[in-house]
Scaffold this active site. Structure first.
Site, PDB file in Angstrom:
ATOM      1  N   GLY A   1    -105.831 -40.034  54.028  1.00  0.00           N
ATOM      2  CA  GLY A   1    -105.123 -40.682  55.119  1.00  0.00           C
ATOM      3  C   GLY A   1    -105.922 -41.861  55.621  1.00  0.00           C
ATOM      4  O   GLY A   1    -107.157 -41.833  55.617  1.00  0.00           O
TER       5      GLY A   1
ATOM      6  N   ALA B   1    -110.412 -43.199  58.145  1.00  0.00           N
ATOM      7  CA  ALA B   1    -109.828 -42.479  57.018  1.00  0.00           C
ATOM      8  C   ALA B   1    -110.220 -41.010  57.065  1.00  0.00           C
ATOM      9  O   ALA B   1    -111.182 -40.623  57.729  1.00  0.00           O
ATOM     10  CB  ALA B   1    -110.293 -43.100  55.699  1.00  0.00           C
ATOM     11  N   ASP B   2    -109.453 -40.211  56.345  1.00  0.00           N
ATOM     12  CA  ASP B   2    -109.793 -38.803  56.167  1.00  0.00           C
ATOM     13  C   ASP B   2    -109.301 -38.370  54.793  1.00  0.00           C
ATOM     14  O   ASP B   2    -108.275 -38.875  54.314  1.00  0.00           O
ATOM     15  CB  ASP B   2    -109.151 -37.937  57.259  1.00  0.00           C
ATOM     16  CG  ASP B   2    -109.725 -36.534  57.277  1.00  0.00           C
ATOM     17  OD1 ASP B   2    -110.859 -36.376  57.766  1.00  0.00           O
ATOM     18  OD2 ASP B   2    -109.063 -35.604  56.789  1.00  0.00           O
ATOM     19  N   THR B   3    -110.041 -37.469  54.162  1.00  0.00           N
ATOM     20  CA  THR B   3    -109.711 -37.060  52.798  1.00  0.00           C
ATOM     21  C   THR B   3    -109.806 -35.550  52.652  1.00  0.00           C
ATOM     22  O   THR B   3    -110.772 -34.936  53.128  1.00  0.00           O
ATOM     23  CB  THR B   3    -110.693 -37.699  51.779  1.00  0.00           C
ATOM     24  OG1 THR B   3    -110.719 -39.118  51.975  1.00  0.00           O
ATOM     25  CG2 THR B   3    -110.261 -37.405  50.350  1.00  0.00           C
TER      26      THR B   3
ATOM     27  N   LYS C   1    -109.629 -40.620  64.684  1.00  0.00           N
ATOM     28  CA  LYS C   1    -110.933 -41.271  64.506  1.00  0.00           C
ATOM     29  C   LYS C   1    -110.872 -42.737  64.931  1.00  0.00           C
ATOM     30  O   LYS C   1    -111.785 -43.251  65.581  1.00  0.00           O
ATOM     31  CB  LYS C   1    -111.370 -41.172  63.042  1.00  0.00           C
ATOM     32  CG  LYS C   1    -111.681 -39.763  62.578  1.00  0.00           C
ATOM     33  CD  LYS C   1    -111.970 -39.756  61.079  1.00  0.00           C
ATOM     34  CE  LYS C   1    -112.236 -38.354  60.563  1.00  0.00           C
ATOM     35  NZ  LYS C   1    -112.498 -38.328  59.104  1.00  0.00           N
TER      36      LYS C   1
END
Length: 199
Positions: free
Chosen positions: A114, A77-79, A63
């Site tokens: 992340g 970010a990623d969740t 991203k």
């Protein structure tokens, strides 16, 4: 007249948020940031056998690089929610959301976040883990919560900052990570890259 010295705010590197998540934007604004928002278009499909921590870190980096230039200060970010070793993403459908909530009922799961941060031509990434425990849920309250529509775009099918808070008995770790972004981890990353006052 003599020129006035530039204010500290004016000299801050402007933060680019590589995310369309209103929750991440709200968290950053609550900490005094005013980021420029860009929405990346990234395939979030896990790779076969991919560890959840590797997944969120890879997606955060993808991203970031998709919409942030090398000279800019950026954040992505990623969740995901993990239970029994399985990644629970965003349900997308009411029946999927209900299934997720029943799986989480009365148990402890892990929220894996992340993040990737770049500044001054350098990039770092990391993973934040938070353990969340749900009380036992009955069919009626699950159905009522799903009917609100709130779970459909949330990892694991719930929002800790919304109606899902009523299901939670314990949070072990960073609560903001469960919302979608650990701002303390972001601040630490920015400091390590020398962007002490990114705005």
């Amino acid at each position: 007249p003599r020129p006035r010295p530039s204010s500290p705010v004016a000299s801050r590197p402007r933060l680019v948020l590589a995310s369309g998540s209103p929750r991440r934007l709200d968290l950053l604004r609550a900490h005094g940031f005013n980021p420029r928002v860009r929405r990346p278009d990234v395939d979030e499909t896990p790779q076969p056998g991919e560890d959840p921590g590797d997944l969120v870190q890879r997606l955060a980096m993808a991203k970031l690089t998709a919409v942030v230039e090398g000279h800019e200060t950026g954040l992505a970010a990623d969740t995901v929610v993990v239970i029994d070793g399985e990644v629970l993403g965003k349900p997308g459908r009411p029946d999927w959301a209900a299934d997720m909530l029943h799986r989480l009922s009365g148990r402890t799961h892990e929220v894996v976040g992340g993040l990737a941060v770049c500044h001054g031509g350098h990039t770092i990434s990391g993973v934040v883990r938070t353990r969340v425990t749900f009380r036992d849920l009955d069919d009626e309250e699950v159905d009522a919560y799903v009917a609100t529509g709130e779970p459909l775009d949330k990892a694991g099918g719930y929002a800790i900052q919304g109606g899902g808070a009523d299901f939670i008995t314990e949070v072990d770790g960073c609560r903001e990570n469960v919302v979608g972004l650990s701002v303390p981890a972001v601040l630490a990353a920015l400091r390590s890259l020398g962007a002490h006052s990114a705005g």
